[in-house]
Design a protein around this motif. Structure first.
Motif, PDB file in Angstrom:
ATOM      1  N   GLY A  74       0.787  -1.224   0.000  1.00 43.06           N
ATOM      2  CA  GLY A  74       0.000   0.000   0.000  1.00 43.06           C
ATOM      3  C   GLY A  74       0.817   1.272   0.000  1.00 43.06           C
ATOM      4  N   ARG A  75       2.129   1.145  -0.021  1.00 45.80           N
ATOM      5  CA  ARG A  75       2.980   2.325   0.038  1.00 45.80           C
ATOM      6  C   ARG A  75       3.416   2.729  -1.361  1.00 45.80           C
ATOM      7  NH1 ARG A  75       8.961   2.782   2.958  1.00 45.80           N
ATOM      8  NH2 ARG A  75       9.412   4.907   2.273  1.00 45.80           N
ATOM      9  N   ALA A  76       3.165   3.973  -1.703  1.00 52.53           N
ATOM     10  CA  ALA A  76       3.547   4.468  -3.028  1.00 52.53           C
ATOM     11  C   ALA A  76       5.041   4.802  -3.036  1.00 52.53           C
ATOM     12  CB  ALA A  76       2.733   5.705  -3.379  1.00 52.53           C
ATOM     13  N   LEU A  77       5.676   4.520  -4.160  1.00 52.64           N
ATOM     14  CA  LEU A  77       7.083   4.831  -4.330  1.00 52.64           C
ATOM     15  C   LEU A  77       7.230   5.875  -5.434  1.00 52.64           C
ATOM     16  CD1 LEU A  77       8.655   1.240  -4.271  1.00 52.64           C
ATOM     17  CD2 LEU A  77       8.549   2.894  -2.399  1.00 52.64           C
ATOM     18  N   PRO A  78       8.156   6.808  -5.278  1.00 50.08           N
ATOM     19  CA  PRO A  78       8.355   7.809  -6.332  1.00 50.08           C
ATOM     20  C   PRO A  78       8.929   7.154  -7.589  1.00 50.08           C
ATOM     21  CG  PRO A  78      10.061   7.991  -4.656  1.00 50.08           C
ATOM     22  CD  PRO A  78       9.065   7.006  -4.133  1.00 50.08           C
ATOM     23  N   PHE A  79       8.281   7.389  -8.718  1.00 49.15           N
ATOM     24  CA  PHE A  79       8.719   6.810  -9.983  1.00 49.15           C
ATOM     25  C   PHE A  79       9.472   7.832 -10.836  1.00 49.15           C
ATOM     26  CE2 PHE A  79       7.347   4.832 -14.241  1.00 49.15           C
ATOM     27  CZ  PHE A  79       8.435   3.967 -14.248  1.00 49.15           C
ATOM     28  N   GLY A  80       9.313   9.110 -10.510  1.00 44.29           N
ATOM     29  CA  GLY A  80       9.962  10.154 -11.284  1.00 44.29           C
ATOM     30  C   GLY A  80      11.471  10.013 -11.369  1.00 44.29           C
ATOM     31  N   PRO A  81      12.175   9.792 -10.243  1.00 46.59           N
ATOM     32  CA  PRO A  81      13.631   9.644 -10.332  1.00 46.59           C
ATOM     33  C   PRO A  81      14.062   8.506 -11.248  1.00 46.59           C
ATOM     34  CG  PRO A  81      12.984  10.066  -8.073  1.00 46.59           C
ATOM     35  CD  PRO A  81      11.716   9.862  -8.837  1.00 46.59           C
ATOM     36  N   ALA A  82      13.353   7.376 -11.194  1.00 49.27           N
ATOM     37  CA  ALA A  82      13.702   6.255 -12.066  1.00 49.27           C
ATOM     38  C   ALA A  82      13.487   6.615 -13.536  1.00 49.27           C
ATOM     39  CB  ALA A  82      12.875   5.020 -11.696  1.00 49.27           C
ATOM     40  N   LEU A  83      12.389   7.323 -13.830  1.00 53.73           N
ATOM     41  CA  LEU A  83      12.151   7.766 -15.202  1.00 53.73           C
ATOM     42  C   LEU A  83      13.274   8.672 -15.693  1.00 53.73           C
ATOM     43  CD1 LEU A  83       8.313   8.573 -15.145  1.00 53.73           C
ATOM     44  CD2 LEU A  83       9.430   6.809 -16.521  1.00 53.73           C
ATOM     45  N   LEU A  84      13.699   9.576 -14.860  1.00 54.92           N
ATOM     46  CA  LEU A  84      14.732  10.530 -15.254  1.00 54.92           C
ATOM     47  C   LEU A  84      16.089   9.840 -15.420  1.00 54.92           C
ATOM     48  CD1 LEU A  84      13.526  13.333 -12.867  1.00 54.92           C
ATOM     49  CD2 LEU A  84      13.621  13.543 -15.356  1.00 54.92           C
ATOM     50  N   VAL A  85      16.420   8.923 -14.528  1.00 56.85           N
ATOM     51  CA  VAL A  85      17.686   8.190 -14.658  1.00 56.85           C
ATOM     52  C   VAL A  85      17.659   7.301 -15.900  1.00 56.85           C
ATOM     53  CG1 VAL A  85      19.184   6.472 -13.593  1.00 56.85           C
ATOM     54  CG2 VAL A  85      18.189   8.280 -12.196  1.00 56.85           C
ATOM     55  N   GLY A  86      16.518   6.676 -16.153  1.00 57.68           N
ATOM     56  CA  GLY A  86      16.397   5.863 -17.358  1.00 57.68           C
ATOM     57  C   GLY A  86      16.610   6.683 -18.617  1.00 57.68           C
ATOM     58  N   ALA A  87      16.041   7.895 -18.648  1.00 58.71           N
ATOM     59  CA  ALA A  87      16.241   8.775 -19.801  1.00 58.71           C
ATOM     60  C   ALA A  87      17.704   9.172 -19.941  1.00 58.71           C
ATOM     61  CB  ALA A  87      15.369  10.018 -19.653  1.00 58.71           C
ATOM     62  N   LEU A  88      18.363   9.429 -18.815  1.00 55.01           N
ATOM     63  CA  LEU A  88      19.785   9.782 -18.849  1.00 55.01           C
ATOM     64  C   LEU A  88      20.614   8.629 -19.406  1.00 55.01           C
ATOM     65  CD1 LEU A  88      22.119  11.698 -18.065  1.00 55.01           C
ATOM     66  CD2 LEU A  88      22.108  10.602 -15.814  1.00 55.01           C
ATOM     67  N   ILE A  89      20.319   7.423 -18.956  1.00 57.22           N
ATOM     68  CA  ILE A  89      21.042   6.246 -19.456  1.00 57.22           C
ATOM     69  C   ILE A  89      20.873   6.118 -20.963  1.00 57.22           C
ATOM     70  CG2 ILE A  89      21.073   3.720 -19.441  1.00 57.22           C
ATOM     71  CD1 ILE A  89      20.391   3.884 -16.443  1.00 57.22           C
ATOM     72  N   SER A  90      19.652   6.292 -21.427  1.00 58.51           N
ATOM     73  CA  SER A  90      19.393   6.171 -22.852  1.00 58.51           C
ATOM     74  C   SER A  90      20.133   7.241 -23.652  1.00 58.51           C
ATOM     75  CB  SER A  90      17.890   6.261 -23.123  1.00 58.51           C
ATOM     76  OG  SER A  90      17.622   6.193 -24.500  1.00 58.51           O
ATOM     77  N   MET A  91      20.075   8.479 -23.192  1.00 58.75           N
ATOM     78  CA  MET A  91      20.714   9.562 -23.930  1.00 58.75           C
ATOM     79  C   MET A  91      22.221   9.390 -24.027  1.00 58.75           C
ATOM     80  SD  MET A  91      18.779  12.918 -22.452  1.00 58.75           S
ATOM     81  CE  MET A  91      17.009  13.130 -22.571  1.00 58.75           C
ATOM     82  N   THR A  92      22.839   8.923 -22.956  1.00 63.25           N
ATOM     83  CA  THR A  92      24.282   8.902 -22.899  1.00 63.25           C
ATOM     84  C   THR A  92      24.904   7.625 -23.469  1.00 63.25           C
ATOM     85  OG1 THR A  92      24.129   8.149 -20.598  1.00 63.25           O
ATOM     86  CG2 THR A  92      24.480  10.487 -20.961  1.00 63.25           C
ATOM     87  N   PHE A  93      24.216   6.506 -23.318  1.00 61.10           N
ATOM     88  CA  PHE A  93      24.833   5.241 -23.712  1.00 61.10           C
ATOM     89  C   PHE A  93      24.268   4.659 -25.010  1.00 61.10           C
ATOM     90  CE2 PHE A  93      25.606   5.461 -19.121  1.00 61.10           C
ATOM     91  CZ  PHE A  93      26.969   5.305 -19.120  1.00 61.10           C
ATOM     92  N   ILE A  94      23.093   5.091 -25.406  1.00 60.92           N
ATOM     93  CA  ILE A  94      22.528   4.595 -26.663  1.00 60.92           C
ATOM     94  C   ILE A  94      22.923   5.511 -27.819  1.00 60.92           C
ATOM     95  CG2 ILE A  94      20.390   4.007 -27.874  1.00 60.92           C
ATOM     96  CD1 ILE A  94      21.256   2.135 -25.606  1.00 60.92           C
TER      97      ILE A  94
END
Length: 222
Positions: A199-219
């Motif tokens: 029942g506890r919500a977790l912040p998803f925004g940081p994961a979205l932003l890190v995922g975008a960073l990974i894609s931009m830099t390594f792909i």
């Protein structure tokens, strides 16, 4: 130079993050009132002098240096550096109060999306399609009972889909796959330590932003 820019810009983030995270114009730590006007928002260092500030500075400096080091002097770099600082601000706020304020998400779309559209006009169709696809998919998940996504996550996902879309469909796929992998690892770690439950919500925004960073830099990103 990019790292210095990222760190210097992020020195102004703690007070902005605090003001967006909490509606009252007072410090949650010491109860001190923030000044009225611009000075109540624009301030280098800790939010009011009683809290920490080094975390956002180091994070923003590292992200900016990583972007510049791996992308090189591409035309989109200045816009992406500005977007990186704003992304750190969004991550800090989401970690504090599970919110991704609309003005900041919209600002991210303008800061990153408009320059990329001018630099890569041939990719606008792909970028818009990616943003619509991700936004629609996340909205359907958010509407499901127990879907685990908030509308802020939906909007940020759509914006990041748009931004990654300028790098092509592989960039979109890697960015969001990485985001869900990171979020799954964090959720599993919290569950294992007894610090999370269904029942506890977790912040998803940081994961979205890190995922975008990974894609931009390594792909690869133009």
């Amino acid at each position: 130079m990019a790292g210095v820019f990222g760190g210097a810009a992020a020195a102004f983030l703690p007070r902005i993050a605090h003001r967006f995270a909490y509606p009252e114009p007072v410090c949650r730590d010491c109860g001190r009132d923030f000044p009225s006007g611009v000075s109540g928002w624009v301030h280098a260092g800790a939010a009011c002098g009683c809290g920490g500030w080094i975390g956002p500075v180091l994070a923003s400096a590292a992200v900016a240096a990583l972007l510049a080091g791996l992308l090189g002097p591409v035309l989109s770099l200045p816009a992406l550096l500005l977007a990186a600082v704003l992304g750190v601000l969004l991550a800090v706020i989401d970690l504090r109060c599970l919110r991704l304020p609309d003005p900041l998400v919209g600002g991210l779309a303008v800061i990153a999306g408009v320059p990329l559209a001018l630099i890569e006009p041939a990719r606008i169709g792909t970028a818009v399609a990616a943003g619509v696809l991700v936004g629609t998919g996340y909205l359907l998940v958010a509407l499901l009972p127990g879907g685990g996504l908030g509308l802020g996550d939906v909007k940020l996902g759509a914006v990041l889909g748009l931004v990654l879309g300028f790098g092509g469909w592989p960039a979109v796929a890697v960015g969001f796959a990485a985001a869900h992998l990171i979020n799954g690892v964090v959720a599993g770690w919290l569950l294992a330590r007894g610090r999370a439950h269904g029942g506890r919500a977790l912040p998803f925004g940081p994961a979205l932003l890190v995922g975008a960073l990974i894609s931009m830099t390594f792909i690869g990103y133009a």
